[in-house]
Design a protein around this motif. Structure first.
Motif, PDB file in Angstrom:
ATOM      1  N   ARG A  82     -49.297  14.649 -23.278  1.00  0.00           N
ATOM      2  CA  ARG A  82     -49.732  15.943 -22.740  1.00  0.00           C
ATOM      3  C   ARG A  82     -49.295  16.111 -21.278  1.00  0.00           C
TER       4      ARG A  82
ATOM      5  N   TYR B  31     -50.974  19.702 -18.487  1.00  0.00           N
ATOM      6  CA  TYR B  31     -52.035  20.131 -19.410  1.00  0.00           C
ATOM      7  C   TYR B  31     -53.435  19.879 -18.824  1.00  0.00           C
TER       8      TYR B  31
ATOM      9  N   LEU C   7     -58.622  19.325 -28.733  1.00  0.00           N
ATOM     10  CA  LEU C   7     -57.345  19.092 -29.426  1.00  0.00           C
ATOM     11  C   LEU C   7     -56.118  19.367 -28.565  1.00  0.00           C
TER      12      LEU C   7
ATOM     13  N   TRP D 152     -57.228  12.330 -30.370  1.00  0.00           N
ATOM     14  CA  TRP D 152     -56.617  13.564 -30.887  1.00  0.00           C
ATOM     15  C   TRP D 152     -56.480  13.477 -32.409  1.00  0.00           C
TER      16      TRP D 152
ATOM     17  N   ARG E 248     -58.085  16.026 -35.082  1.00  0.00           N
ATOM     18  CA  ARG E 248     -57.179  16.924 -35.820  1.00  0.00           C
ATOM     19  C   ARG E 248     -57.440  16.772 -37.323  1.00  0.00           C
TER      20      ARG E 248
ATOM     21  N   GLY F  28     -57.063  30.204 -29.991  1.00  0.00           N
ATOM     22  CA  GLY F  28     -56.824  31.031 -31.172  1.00  0.00           C
ATOM     23  C   GLY F  28     -56.963  32.522 -30.960  1.00  0.00           C
TER      24      GLY F  28
ATOM     25  N   THR G  94     -53.881  34.325 -28.155  1.00  0.00           N
ATOM     26  CA  THR G  94     -52.548  34.198 -28.750  1.00  0.00           C
ATOM     27  C   THR G  94     -52.362  35.202 -29.896  1.00  0.00           C
TER      28      THR G  94
ATOM     29  N   ILE H 201     -47.288  31.907 -26.844  1.00  0.00           N
ATOM     30  CA  ILE H 201     -47.202  30.676 -26.038  1.00  0.00           C
ATOM     31  C   ILE H 201     -45.731  30.544 -25.674  1.00  0.00           C
TER      32      ILE H 201
ATOM     33  N   PHE I  51     -44.696  25.523 -22.987  1.00  0.00           N
ATOM     34  CA  PHE I  51     -45.742  24.495 -22.968  1.00  0.00           C
ATOM     35  C   PHE I  51     -45.130  23.163 -22.514  1.00  0.00           C
TER      36      PHE I  51
ATOM     37  N   ARG J 130     -44.856  18.820 -21.569  1.00  0.00           N
ATOM     38  CA  ARG J 130     -45.045  17.440 -22.000  1.00  0.00           C
ATOM     39  C   ARG J 130     -44.809  16.535 -20.787  1.00  0.00           C
TER      40      ARG J 130
ATOM     41  N   PRO K 210     -42.344  29.496 -32.489  1.00  0.00           N
ATOM     42  CA  PRO K 210     -43.485  30.178 -31.876  1.00  0.00           C
ATOM     43  C   PRO K 210     -44.769  29.363 -31.945  1.00  0.00           C
ATOM     44  N   PHE K 211     -44.864  28.438 -32.914  1.00  0.00           N
ATOM     45  CA  PHE K 211     -46.080  27.626 -33.047  1.00  0.00           C
ATOM     46  C   PHE K 211     -45.834  26.175 -32.641  1.00  0.00           C
ATOM     47  N   GLY K 212     -44.758  25.909 -31.904  1.00  0.00           N
ATOM     48  CA  GLY K 212     -44.442  24.533 -31.533  1.00  0.00           C
ATOM     49  C   GLY K 212     -43.833  23.807 -32.727  1.00  0.00           C
TER      50      GLY K 212
ATOM     51  N   ARG L  29     -47.906  17.995 -33.267  1.00  0.00           N
ATOM     52  CA  ARG L  29     -48.793  18.832 -32.455  1.00  0.00           C
ATOM     53  C   ARG L  29     -48.590  20.316 -32.726  1.00  0.00           C
TER      54      ARG L  29
ATOM     55  N   CYS M  52     -49.100  24.005 -33.897  1.00  0.00           N
ATOM     56  CA  CYS M  52     -50.343  24.784 -33.914  1.00  0.00           C
ATOM     57  C   CYS M  52     -51.116  24.583 -35.217  1.00  0.00           C
TER      58      CYS M  52
HETATM   59  C1  HEM Z   1     -49.932  33.928 -32.932  1.00  0.00           C
HETATM   60  C2  HEM Z   1     -50.905  33.078 -32.681  1.00  0.00           C
HETATM   61  C3  HEM Z   1     -50.702  31.687 -32.158  1.00  0.00           C
HETATM   62  C4  HEM Z   1     -49.654  31.142 -31.469  1.00  0.00           C
HETATM   63  C5  HEM Z   1     -48.353  31.813 -31.057  1.00  0.00           C
HETATM   64  C6  HEM Z   1     -49.981  29.746 -31.213  1.00  0.00           C
HETATM   65  C7  HEM Z   1     -49.141  28.857 -30.578  1.00  0.00           C
HETATM   66  C8  HEM Z   1     -49.415  27.509 -30.421  1.00  0.00           C
HETATM   67  C9  HEM Z   1     -48.482  26.522 -29.919  1.00  0.00           C
HETATM   68  C10 HEM Z   1     -47.065  26.817 -29.434  1.00  0.00           C
HETATM   69  C11 HEM Z   1     -49.110  25.313 -29.939  1.00  0.00           C
HETATM   70  C12 HEM Z   1     -48.492  23.959 -29.572  1.00  0.00           C
HETATM   71  C13 HEM Z   1     -48.719  23.561 -28.135  1.00  0.00           C
HETATM   72  C14 HEM Z   1     -48.111  22.205 -27.830  1.00  0.00           C
HETATM   73  O1  HEM Z   1     -47.423  21.603 -28.652  1.00  0.00           O
HETATM   74  O2  HEM Z   1     -48.331  21.738 -26.707  1.00  0.00           O
HETATM   75  C15 HEM Z   1     -50.462  25.532 -30.429  1.00  0.00           C
HETATM   76  C16 HEM Z   1     -51.412  24.556 -30.581  1.00  0.00           C
HETATM   77  C17 HEM Z   1     -52.691  24.795 -31.004  1.00  0.00           C
HETATM   78  N1  HEM Z   1     -53.188  25.981 -31.498  1.00  0.00           N
HETATM   79 FE1  HEM Z   1     -52.169  27.705 -31.724  1.00  0.00          FE
HETATM   80  N2  HEM Z   1     -51.227  29.499 -31.723  1.00  0.00           N
HETATM   81  C18 HEM Z   1     -51.696  30.642 -32.323  1.00  0.00           C
HETATM   82  C19 HEM Z   1     -52.900  30.804 -32.999  1.00  0.00           C
HETATM   83  C20 HEM Z   1     -53.859  29.840 -33.119  1.00  0.00           C
HETATM   84  C21 HEM Z   1     -55.106  29.983 -33.856  1.00  0.00           C
HETATM   85  C22 HEM Z   1     -55.513  31.223 -34.658  1.00  0.00           C
HETATM   86  C23 HEM Z   1     -55.807  28.836 -33.665  1.00  0.00           C
HETATM   87  C24 HEM Z   1     -57.167  28.444 -34.196  1.00  0.00           C
HETATM   88  C25 HEM Z   1     -57.984  29.239 -34.806  1.00  0.00           C
HETATM   89  C26 HEM Z   1     -54.997  27.950 -32.843  1.00  0.00           C
HETATM   90  C27 HEM Z   1     -55.373  26.700 -32.420  1.00  0.00           C
HETATM   91  C28 HEM Z   1     -54.519  25.794 -31.832  1.00  0.00           C
HETATM   92  C29 HEM Z   1     -54.906  24.425 -31.509  1.00  0.00           C
HETATM   93  C30 HEM Z   1     -56.299  23.809 -31.714  1.00  0.00           C
HETATM   94  C31 HEM Z   1     -53.763  23.800 -30.996  1.00  0.00           C
HETATM   95  C32 HEM Z   1     -53.631  22.349 -30.566  1.00  0.00           C
HETATM   96  C33 HEM Z   1     -53.137  21.560 -31.762  1.00  0.00           C
HETATM   97  C34 HEM Z   1     -52.927  20.075 -31.511  1.00  0.00           C
HETATM   98  O3  HEM Z   1     -52.426  19.693 -30.444  1.00  0.00           O
HETATM   99  O4  HEM Z   1     -53.260  19.338 -32.423  1.00  0.00           O
HETATM  100  N3  HEM Z   1     -53.823  28.594 -32.539  1.00  0.00           N
HETATM  101  N4  HEM Z   1     -50.605  26.879 -30.747  1.00  0.00           N
END
Ligand code: HEM
Length: 452
Positions: A71, A75, A86, A94, A98, A259, A262, A322, A325, A327, A386-388, A392, A394
């Motif tokens: 992290r 972070y 998380l 973690w 998770r 959540g 985003t 996002i 992000f 590291r 977009p979600f990584g 890790r 999302c």
């Molecule tokens: C369009 C919506 C969303 C986007 C673009 C998004 C994007 C991201 C990204 C890029 C990461 C990775 C960050 C990293 O690797 O450092 C992440 C992690 C995470 N997101 Fe999302 N997210 C979204 C919606 C949500 C929702 C709806 C939730 C929960 C209800 C959520 C919960 C989390 C959590 C808990 C993590 C950490 C996961 C881990 O490290 O295990 N996100 N998100």
């Protein structure tokens, strides 16, 4: 470890490129890729940072050699109000957390949010009818923030914020803002000094503590809230102990903060893109009318809303909430032939990766056809993220995609949106999520004969 020193901006003595970063962070990162390539070295104040967008190098950081990337320092700031959840932990803590929450976010489980999302979206759209009848615009980002806060609370926590939603929205926003460092002296002062920032940190924490207490007692009373249930009954895989109150608090807040904003930003950008590209809005509306025939969607319907899905994917490409992000680098490594030393930081940037002209034709144009059929599968891995990616990635990605599809479909079923002239959108000055600056006003025009 071999590898040459990556190119990058010269920066100023002591501060490096900190001021460029602070002025317009997203535009600054986009410039770095354009001027220096896909692994760029810079100093941000005391930190040595590499911006990495070369797809194989991104893959090495997030997947191939992910144990070498933690992290990191950047972070830490997130812990300020969210605590240790998380998003901010590494290693066994973690992993076990998770594993505990993951079941709720799997494909087979997320359909449970559907009734809540439909009901909350219809309640919002009923308010829009009133605004439309008066010819008044609505603030798209404000509306989406409120909507996703309510759906998240109801769906995961079984908790209806009711009249408290406005205060919640303000405090969640303030919490997100506090977590972002601006490089100011006031951010370096110890927490016991009673300056305005520290007072706000304490007030925000108190608000969140009360919120978590309310959510948990509501759960104990009503049995509602599957995520709360998972956390209350979770056991440590090594010693079998239950989660502490602190762990439950921090994870609940992590999910709230990660959540809600985003998903709101993504919904806002998708609807904004549709308001500016009438041809796409028409194609999407035709699909929605054909698949739903005026009804609310079932889970099976959402799978048939393919063009709606493409619009959302394209909005997430152009405006990834996002947008960057970090590291930390554990041991020296080499990324795309460039040396990255232990102790330095990496920035991954979905925004910059998604605008890489080597990968994307005409990257600044909105074009949902990029995601037609299996086109996305032919992209280099992790050029779209977009979600990584990797372990890790999302945890809420499937839930977010489902929610976005439903919101965009239901809005388009009842309204055509027109951006209010003169109200302009700037992005790139964002804090955590890439979102419009201030308000984004749109006029909702009810569709003739559309089902309510
Ligand atoms: C369009 C919506 C969303 C986007 C673009 C998004 C994007 C991201 C990204 C890029 C990461 C990775 C960050 C990293 O690797 O450092 C992440 C992690 C995470 N997101 Fe999302 N997210 C979204 C919606 C949500 C929702 C709806 C939730 C929960 C209800 C959520 C919960 C989390 C959590 C808990 C993590 C950490 C996961 C881990 O490290 O295990 N996100 N998100």
């Amino acid at each position: 470890m071999n590898g040459t020193i990556a190119p990058g901006p010269t920066g100023r003595p002591l501060v490096g490129s900190l001021f460029d970063w602070r002025r317009t962070p997203a535009e600054f990162l986009l410039r770095l890729q354009r001027d220096h390539g896909e692994v760029v070295r810079m100093k941000l104040g005391p930190y040595l940072v590499h911006l990495v967008t070369e797809p194989d190098a991104v893959h090495r950081v997030l997947v191939g050699n992910h144990h070498n990337y933690d992290r990191g320092k950047l972070y830490d700031q997130f812990k300020l109000v969210m605590g240790t959840g998380l998003l901010t932990t590494d290693g066994p803590a973690w992993r076990s957390h998770r594993r505990a929450v993951q079941p709720l976010f799997l494909n087979r489980a997320i359909g449970a949010i559907l009734p809540n999302v439909i009901e909350s979206t219809h309640q919002m759209l009923d308010r829009w009818e009133v605004a439309a009848a008066r010819g008044e615009p609505v603030d798209l980002i404000g509306e989406m923030l409120q909507l996703t806060l309510v759906t998240l609370s109801r769906s995961l926590f079984g908790y209806d914020p009711g009249a408290a939603v406005a205060e919640m929205k303000r405090t969640v926003d303030a919490g997100i803002e506090l977590m972002f460092t601006h490089g100011l002296l006031s951010e370096q002062l110890p927490e016991w000094i009673p300056n305005a920032r520290n007072r706000q940190i304490r007030a925000t924490r108190r608000f969140f503590d009360r919120l978590v207490d309310d959510i948990r007692s509501n759960h104990h009373r009503t049995g509602q809230g599957q995520l709360v249930e998972l956390m209350e009954t979770a056991r440590d895989p090594v010693d079998g102990r239950a989660w502490t109150d602190r762990e439950i608090r921090d994870e609940l807040l992590t999910v709230y903060l990660a959540g809600h904003e985003t998903t709101a930003a993504a919904a806002c950008w998708a609807l904004y893109a549709l308001s500016g590209h009438r041809w796409a809005a028409e194609e999407l509306t035709a699909e929605v009318d054909q698949v739903l025939a005026g009804r609310a969607p079932t889970l099976a319907d959402t799978e048939r809303l393919t063009y709606t899905g493409q619009v959302i994917q394209e909005a997430l490409r152009l405006y990834p909430p996002i947008w960057t992000f970090p590291r930390g680098v554990v041991a020296d490594d080499e990324l795309a032939g460039r040396h990255v030393p232990a102790g330095s930081s990496i920035l991954i940037s979905p925004l910059v990766s998604h605008r890489n002209p080597r990968i994307w034709d005409n990257p600044d144009a909105f074009d949902p056809a990029r995601f037609a059929g299996d086109a996305a599968r032919r992209l280099p891995r992790l050029s779209y993220l977009p979600f990584g990616g990797g372990p890790r990635m999302c945890v809420g990605n499937l839930m977010a995609l489902l929610e976005l599809k439903v919101i965009v479909a239901l809005v388009s079923q009842r309204f055509q949106l027109q951006t209010v002239p003169g109200d302009f959108v700037r992005y790139g000055h964002s804090v955590i999520s890439l979102r419009p600056q201030g308000r984004l006003l749109v006029t909702p025009k009810p569709r003739v004969g559309a089902a309510a």
